[in-house]
Write an enzyme that holds these catalytic residues in place. Sequence first.
Site, mmCIF file in Angstrom:
data_model
loop_
_atom_site.group_PDB
_atom_site.id
_atom_site.type_symbol
_atom_site.label_atom_id
_atom_site.label_comp_id
_atom_site.label_asym_id
_atom_site.label_seq_id
_atom_site.Cartn_x
_atom_site.Cartn_y
_atom_site.Cartn_z
ATOM 1 N N LYS A 13 42.841 35.051 32.382
ATOM 2 C CA LYS A 13 44.175 35.512 32.860
ATOM 3 C C LYS A 13 44.433 35.309 33.753
ATOM 4 O O LYS A 13 45.850 35.170 34.100
ATOM 5 C CB LYS A 13 43.574 36.761 33.398
ATOM 6 C CG LYS A 13 42.415 38.068 31.217
ATOM 7 C CD LYS A 13 42.275 39.054 32.514
ATOM 8 C CE LYS A 13 41.209 39.420 33.076
ATOM 9 N NZ LYS A 13 40.327 38.703 33.052
ATOM 10 N N ARG A 88 40.650 48.325 33.829
ATOM 11 C CA ARG A 88 38.899 47.712 33.815
ATOM 12 C C ARG A 88 38.478 49.086 33.524
ATOM 13 O O ARG A 88 36.923 48.970 33.175
ATOM 14 C CB ARG A 88 38.320 46.763 35.092
ATOM 15 C CG ARG A 88 38.575 45.203 34.478
ATOM 16 C CD ARG A 88 38.322 45.252 36.618
ATOM 17 N NE ARG A 88 37.472 43.908 36.565
ATOM 18 C CZ ARG A 88 38.533 43.433 36.924
ATOM 19 N NH1 ARG A 88 39.948 42.872 37.518
ATOM 20 N NH2 ARG A 88 37.719 41.307 36.968
ATOM 21 N N ARG A 127 34.441 26.725 38.237
ATOM 22 C CA ARG A 127 35.577 27.292 37.920
ATOM 23 C C ARG A 127 35.641 27.034 39.728
ATOM 24 O O ARG A 127 35.371 27.444 40.759
ATOM 25 C CB ARG A 127 36.016 28.481 37.633
ATOM 26 C CG ARG A 127 37.890 28.802 38.827
ATOM 27 C CD ARG A 127 37.778 30.345 38.073
ATOM 28 N NE ARG A 127 37.305 31.905 38.319
ATOM 29 C CZ ARG A 127 37.168 33.041 38.056
ATOM 30 N NH1 ARG A 127 38.599 33.364 37.496
ATOM 31 N NH2 ARG A 127 36.804 33.929 38.593
ATOM 32 N N ARG A 160 34.334 30.840 44.144
ATOM 33 C CA ARG A 160 33.882 32.634 44.570
ATOM 34 C C ARG A 160 32.544 32.767 44.138
ATOM 35 O O ARG A 160 31.847 32.710 43.776
ATOM 36 C CB ARG A 160 34.663 33.204 43.364
ATOM 37 C CG ARG A 160 36.001 33.119 43.509
ATOM 38 C CD ARG A 160 37.051 33.792 42.990
ATOM 39 N NE ARG A 160 36.950 35.100 41.980
ATOM 40 C CZ ARG A 160 37.121 35.234 40.678
ATOM 41 N NH1 ARG A 160 38.455 35.300 40.307
ATOM 42 N NH2 ARG A 160 36.621 36.509 40.489
ATOM 43 N N ARG A 171 28.672 40.228 35.811
ATOM 44 C CA ARG A 171 30.250 40.770 35.353
ATOM 45 C C ARG A 171 30.583 41.099 33.786
ATOM 46 O O ARG A 171 31.057 41.546 33.993
ATOM 47 C CB ARG A 171 31.085 39.887 36.313
ATOM 48 C CG ARG A 171 31.157 40.259 37.312
ATOM 49 C CD ARG A 171 31.490 38.422 38.425
ATOM 50 N NE ARG A 171 33.510 38.462 37.840
ATOM 51 C CZ ARG A 171 33.673 37.266 38.317
ATOM 52 N NH1 ARG A 171 33.002 36.455 38.459
ATOM 53 N NH2 ARG A 171 35.145 37.796 38.015
HETATM 54 P P1 AMP Z 1 39.478 39.543 39.236
HETATM 55 O O1 AMP Z 1 39.638 38.520 39.766
HETATM 56 O O2 AMP Z 1 40.440 40.114 38.320
HETATM 57 O O3 AMP Z 1 37.758 39.125 38.638
HETATM 58 O O4 AMP Z 1 38.454 40.560 40.450
HETATM 59 C C1 AMP Z 1 37.195 40.414 41.300
HETATM 60 C C2 AMP Z 1 36.908 41.323 40.866
HETATM 61 O O5 AMP Z 1 37.465 42.242 42.103
HETATM 62 C C3 AMP Z 1 35.821 42.008 40.287
HETATM 63 O O6 AMP Z 1 34.722 41.976 39.745
HETATM 64 C C4 AMP Z 1 35.807 43.632 40.864
HETATM 65 O O7 AMP Z 1 34.705 43.600 41.481
HETATM 66 C C5 AMP Z 1 36.976 44.083 41.684
HETATM 67 N N1 AMP Z 1 38.045 44.727 40.955
HETATM 68 C C6 AMP Z 1 39.479 43.282 40.746
HETATM 69 N N2 AMP Z 1 40.321 44.453 39.890
HETATM 70 C C7 AMP Z 1 39.134 45.726 39.632
HETATM 71 C C8 AMP Z 1 39.573 47.411 39.031
HETATM 72 N N3 AMP Z 1 41.159 47.343 38.071
HETATM 73 N N4 AMP Z 1 38.766 47.718 38.982
HETATM 74 C C9 AMP Z 1 37.486 47.880 40.069
HETATM 75 N N5 AMP Z 1 37.563 46.263 40.191
HETATM 76 C C10 AMP Z 1 38.028 45.412 40.053
#
Ligand code: AMP
Length: 215
Positions: A13, A88, A127, A160, A171
């Site tokens: 994404k 989400r 990654r 990360r 996750r």
């Molecule tokens: P991402 O980079 O999109 O994978 O987001 C990394 C982490 O940020 C996720 O695993 C959540 O802990 C938090 N996070 C990001 N976006 C959201 C969201 N819309 N709702 C809840 N937690 C989020």
Amino acid sequence: MILVLFGPPGVGKGTQAKLLAEKLGIVHISTGDMLREAVRAGTELGKKAKAVIDSGQLVSDDIMVGIIREVLSSGRSAKGFILDGFPRTVPQAEALSSLLEELGITIGHVVNLRLAEAIVVKRLSSRRTCRKCATIYNLTEKRLADQVKCPNCGGELYQREDDRPETVLRRLSVYARSTTPVEEFYRKRGLLTDVDGSGTVEAVNRAILKVLGKL
Ligand code: AMP
């Protein structure tokens, strides 16, 4: 153009959103990037969010909806935007619908990037992200073999915290439980299109542009 990029962690994404934002001249809104930035900057939000992110759980709906409300109300995204990592949960999707209604705008497309779970796990564990320019790489790419520096800007490539194997599994289970119902939410409304996320970055990008009627 208002686009929601949907799909499990590691499906691509972020990479696709960056490319599309450049090509279409619209804003990329990544809630994950915003939270990581808050953690780096040591803000109140960052302090609250760090442990949640590192453990692979979701930050609360109230906080996330507040963040999105602030960005969308700022006018920064007036020409259009791509949401990456939001919504989400179903309550987040419902809050987004109300917010967009208030602002008098509607979602054009929800693109659901699909990928087999075994490939997702592989992609996440290899990654790496550049600390300086935030470009996302995969160590399986030939040009990256043994690289510790970003080919783009020379910044340090790092893994990360939440891409470590034990957290990746958490996750994915959080995704299955809390985020998969959002797919149905948009499918029922006729907004969602599935796109195969297994091809090259360019192939997936072309497939998305086709869905958007931009190819
Ligand atoms: P991402 O980079 O999109 O994978 O987001 C990394 C982490 O940020 C996720 O695993 C959540 O802990 C938090 N996070 C990001 N976006 C959201 C969201 N819309 N709702 C809840 N937690 C989020």
